[in-house]
Design a protein around this motif. Sequence first.
Motif, PDB file in Angstrom:
ATOM      1  N   GLU A   1       0.828  -1.194   0.000  1.00 52.60           N
ATOM      2  CA  GLU A   1       0.000   0.000   0.000  1.00 52.60           C
ATOM      3  C   GLU A   1       0.871   1.256   0.000  1.00 52.60           C
ATOM      4  O   GLU A   1       1.980   1.251   0.546  1.00 52.60           O
ATOM      5  CB  GLU A   1      -0.913   0.012   1.230  1.00 52.60           C
ATOM      6  N   PRO A   2       0.383   2.340  -0.591  1.00 54.30           N
ATOM      7  CA  PRO A   2       1.146   3.591  -0.555  1.00 54.30           C
ATOM      8  C   PRO A   2       1.386   4.062   0.874  1.00 54.30           C
ATOM      9  O   PRO A   2       0.582   3.809   1.769  1.00 54.30           O
ATOM     10  CB  PRO A   2       0.249   4.576  -1.311  1.00 54.30           C
ATOM     11  N   ALA A   3       2.496   4.742   1.068  1.00 55.87           N
ATOM     12  CA  ALA A   3       2.841   5.291   2.378  1.00 55.87           C
ATOM     13  C   ALA A   3       2.971   6.809   2.249  1.00 55.87           C
ATOM     14  O   ALA A   3       2.632   7.398   1.218  1.00 55.87           O
ATOM     15  CB  ALA A   3       4.138   4.665   2.889  1.00 55.87           C
ATOM     16  N   VAL A   4       3.450   7.429   3.297  1.00 56.77           N
ATOM     17  CA  VAL A   4       3.528   8.887   3.336  1.00 56.77           C
ATOM     18  C   VAL A   4       4.419   9.412   2.206  1.00 56.77           C
ATOM     19  O   VAL A   4       5.490   8.868   1.919  1.00 56.77           O
ATOM     20  CB  VAL A   4       4.046   9.353   4.715  1.00 56.77           C
ATOM     21  N   PHE A   5       3.924  10.436   1.512  1.00 55.99           N
ATOM     22  CA  PHE A   5       4.608  11.155   0.439  1.00 55.99           C
ATOM     23  C   PHE A   5       4.749  10.374  -0.868  1.00 55.99           C
ATOM     24  O   PHE A   5       5.324  10.911  -1.831  1.00 55.99           O
ATOM     25  CB  PHE A   5       5.994  11.649   0.894  1.00 55.99           C
TER      26      PHE A   5
END
Length: 413
Positions: free
Chosen positions: A307-311
Amino acid sequence: MVRKFNRRQVLTTVGGASVVGLAGCLGDIGGGGDGGEITYGVLMPETGDLGSLGVSIRDGALLVESQLADETDFEFDVQTGDTETDPEAGISAAQNLVDAGVPAVVGPAASNVNLQVTRQIFIPNQVVGISPSSTAPAVTDLDDDGYIFRTAPSDALQGPVMAEVIMDNLDASTTGTLYLNDDYGQALEESYVAAFEDNGGEVTDRVSFEPEQASYASQLGSALDADPDVLMVVGFPQSGITLFRDYYDNYADDWDGNVIVPDGLIDGTLPDEVGNPMNDVWGTAPSAAGPGADRFAELYEEEFDSEPAVFNSHAYDAAAVISLASVAAGDDPSGTDIRDNIREVANPGGETVDATNLAEGLEMVADGDEVNYQGASSGVDFDDNGDMQAVSYDVLRYQDGEIETQETVDFEN
């Protein structure tokens, strides 16, 4: 839940200066033709204190190439560099990209690296830099001749968000601070302190620390000495592992308070590394709340099986804008050509382009059509300083080793 704040009011709270106009006219759309090459660099901390986040941020920028390479007639030349979360290493890696003829770069990530790299390499060499995660307010005031942008919001906004969160959600009236002794840590801590005090709170002990030390037990003791309601901690994951191990080993059981951290310590691997679920830790981070967020998340998970993370989304948006502006600038564009077309393809006006139709967007630009890129992180509407005009933050909590979003806070003009 989404809360809305007036961005100008927040900037006034922390003493933000008014935006300075950018002199000069922007280039005209079009002239790319069918096909051609899109060249950009990705300069991220693949190692060092921010390495665990930097690799995934880098992947967000690389996703544009992997998404578009087989969907358009354009060829991509994407080169990467490792800043090692160190200004000197970042300068060297940036120079390598410039020497290789790269006209625009996604990065750097850390503000202390970004400020040095932009001043010493990008601006003198007329290379566009779009950082997805450099949040120091000083970036806004760079004497950059319009070459420096960012898709991440300024910490002049995040500090007030953090203060608001702990006062509203934790009923806190006192706070201590423990912050990384660099541009990022100092500026965010000052923004937070100013907002907390302006809202009637009392700031107790303010303690700085250096990165990647063997222990932070003494600094923690100093920051908690006055028994504040909340401890605000600014840092990066590698130092954060040691810091939070020391916290849970020495202080958490005897201190009846909560911790709040910003984006630099929002890392899904942190609880496992620390050996604690970190249930008393809250956080804030720029949100992936743009019109293209859902499609971006699908693409990211398909490409990287996570899953995408911060930034991540901010890096994707930076690479997408560079790609569109490169096509708008015509064949073999310089950094100046790309600079002059960024707002033409990103700011309002023209056909909407986002992660769902980015390939078609490149073709539209090549045909001379006006486009308005709508990002995965935000609307991606650049002001005269290269900052975002509208942003949002996620309010987060570490819960049983996972990061859970509690609400979203919007800032609007």
